[in-house]
Design a protein around this motif. Structure first.
Motif, PDB file in Angstrom:
ATOM      1  N   ASP A  85      18.969  64.671  69.180  1.00  0.00           N
ATOM      2  CA  ASP A  85      18.995  65.344  70.475  1.00  0.00           C
ATOM      3  C   ASP A  85      20.304  65.058  71.217  1.00  0.00           C
ATOM      4  N   ALA A  86      20.821  63.839  71.060  1.00  0.00           N
ATOM      5  CA  ALA A  86      22.122  63.515  71.668  1.00  0.00           C
ATOM      6  C   ALA A  86      23.211  64.390  71.050  1.00  0.00           C
ATOM      7  N   GLY A  87      23.173  64.584  69.736  1.00  0.00           N
ATOM      8  CA  GLY A  87      24.134  65.466  69.074  1.00  0.00           C
ATOM      9  C   GLY A  87      23.984  66.911  69.516  1.00  0.00           C
ATOM     10  N   ARG A  88      22.734  67.334  69.713  1.00  0.00           N
ATOM     11  CA  ARG A  88      22.486  68.703  70.190  1.00  0.00           C
ATOM     12  C   ARG A  88      23.051  68.889  71.595  1.00  0.00           C
ATOM     13  N   ASN A  89      22.841  67.892  72.460  1.00  0.00           N
ATOM     14  CA  ASN A  89      23.353  67.972  73.828  1.00  0.00           C
ATOM     15  C   ASN A  89      24.879  68.016  73.877  1.00  0.00           C
ATOM     16  N   GLN A  90      25.519  67.388  72.905  1.00  0.00           N
ATOM     17  CA  GLN A  90      26.985  67.397  72.835  1.00  0.00           C
ATOM     18  C   GLN A  90      27.504  68.587  72.016  1.00  0.00           C
ATOM     19  N   GLN A  91      26.605  69.461  71.598  1.00  0.00           N
ATOM     20  CA  GLN A  91      26.923  70.657  70.819  1.00  0.00           C
ATOM     21  C   GLN A  91      27.681  70.336  69.536  1.00  0.00           C
ATOM     22  N   LYS A  92      27.251  69.274  68.855  1.00  0.00           N
ATOM     23  CA  LYS A  92      27.892  68.883  67.602  1.00  0.00           C
ATOM     24  C   LYS A  92      27.360  69.678  66.413  1.00  0.00           C
ATOM     25  N   PHE A  93      26.228  70.355  66.575  1.00  0.00           N
ATOM     26  CA  PHE A  93      25.681  71.174  65.497  1.00  0.00           C
ATOM     27  C   PHE A  93      24.894  72.325  66.099  1.00  0.00           C
ATOM     28  N   ALA A  94      24.717  73.375  65.260  1.00  0.00           N
ATOM     29  CA  ALA A  94      23.987  74.555  65.698  1.00  0.00           C
ATOM     30  C   ALA A  94      22.694  74.743  64.919  1.00  0.00           C
ATOM     31  N   ALA A  95      22.538  73.997  63.809  1.00  0.00           N
ATOM     32  CA  ALA A  95      21.346  74.123  62.979  1.00  0.00           C
ATOM     33  C   ALA A  95      21.044  72.781  62.320  1.00  0.00           C
ATOM     34  N   LEU A  96      19.785  72.611  61.933  1.00  0.00           N
ATOM     35  CA  LEU A  96      19.331  71.384  61.276  1.00  0.00           C
ATOM     36  C   LEU A  96      18.620  71.703  59.974  1.00  0.00           C
ATOM     37  N   MET A  97      18.760  70.810  59.009  1.00  0.00           N
ATOM     38  CA  MET A  97      17.963  70.829  57.790  1.00  0.00           C
ATOM     39  C   MET A  97      17.363  69.436  57.654  1.00  0.00           C
ATOM     40  N   LEU A  98      16.071  69.369  57.349  1.00  0.00           N
ATOM     41  CA  LEU A  98      15.371  68.091  57.237  1.00  0.00           C
ATOM     42  C   LEU A  98      14.891  67.884  55.815  1.00  0.00           C
ATOM     43  N   VAL A  99      15.161  66.694  55.280  1.00  0.00           N
ATOM     44  CA  VAL A  99      14.699  66.311  53.946  1.00  0.00           C
ATOM     45  C   VAL A  99      14.001  64.972  54.087  1.00  0.00           C
ATOM     46  N   ALA A 100      12.690  64.943  53.823  1.00  0.00           N
ATOM     47  CA  ALA A 100      11.917  63.706  53.979  1.00  0.00           C
ATOM     48  C   ALA A 100      10.589  63.851  53.244  1.00  0.00           C
ATOM     49  N   PRO A 101       9.945  62.711  52.912  1.00  0.00           N
ATOM     50  CA  PRO A 101       8.603  62.790  52.340  1.00  0.00           C
ATOM     51  C   PRO A 101       7.663  63.479  53.336  1.00  0.00           C
ATOM     52  N   PRO A 102       6.593  64.116  52.856  1.00  0.00           N
ATOM     53  CA  PRO A 102       5.731  64.908  53.741  1.00  0.00           C
ATOM     54  C   PRO A 102       5.235  64.174  54.994  1.00  0.00           C
ATOM     55  N   ALA A 103       4.758  62.955  54.861  1.00  0.00           N
ATOM     56  CA  ALA A 103       4.220  62.231  56.022  1.00  0.00           C
ATOM     57  C   ALA A 103       5.311  61.952  57.050  1.00  0.00           C
ATOM     58  N   PHE A 104       6.483  61.545  56.583  1.00  0.00           N
ATOM     59  CA  PHE A 104       7.564  61.243  57.521  1.00  0.00           C
ATOM     60  C   PHE A 104       8.152  62.518  58.112  1.00  0.00           C
TER      61      PHE A 104
END
Length: 142
Positions: A85-104
């Motif tokens: 969220d800090a990166g989003r507020n500083q406009q460091k990225f426009a999109a996210l990709m998440l890779v994690a085990p299902p529970a996490f």
């Protein structure tokens, strides 16, 4: 694909990468770790569970201990989402990709605010936190 951050995480470690396009190598942004999640169960619980006295009779029963592992997992997911969220507020990225085990992955999605949640373009339910960057790219872009 412009200004995309890729989060590869499990309940103890997270790596955040920057991807400027599909063909160039991923650029590391930061790494986060949560060593408390590696503690043994006997190191987490210091003593026996407490007792409950019933008011109707003189019986007693043990209280169920809280699920500390689940609490730790959610605490680490919140820490990762705060960083994102800090990166989003500083406009460091426009999109996210998440890779994690299902529970996490579920814990991370639950910890995200609505603005951050709208930025997620792709979810991969796989534990790739210790994999090489090239292997992570295979799962994301193929």
């Amino acid at each position: 694909m412009e200004k995309t951050w890729i989060v590869v995480a499990d309940s103890t470690h997270a790596r955040i990468f920057y991807a400027c396009n599909r063909v160039q190598p991923l650029t590391p942004v930061t790494e986060l770790s949560f060593p408390e999640a590696r503690l043994r169960t006997q190191d987490i619980y210091s003593d026996r569970p407490g007792r409950v006295f019933e008011s109707a009779d003189e019986s007693r029963s043990a209280m169920e201990p809280p699920d500390v592992r689940d609490q730790q997992q959610h605490a680490f997911a919140r820490e990762i989402c705060e960083k994102l969220d800090a990166g989003r507020n500083q406009q460091k990225f426009a999109a996210l990709m998440l890779v994690a085990p299902p529970a996490f992955l579920g814990a991370m999605r639950h910890s995200m605010n609505s603005q951050l949640g709208k930025m997620v373009e792709k979810n991969v339910q796989k534990n790739l936190v210790m994999e090489e960057e090239s292997r992570i790219r295979e799962y994301l872009f193929n």
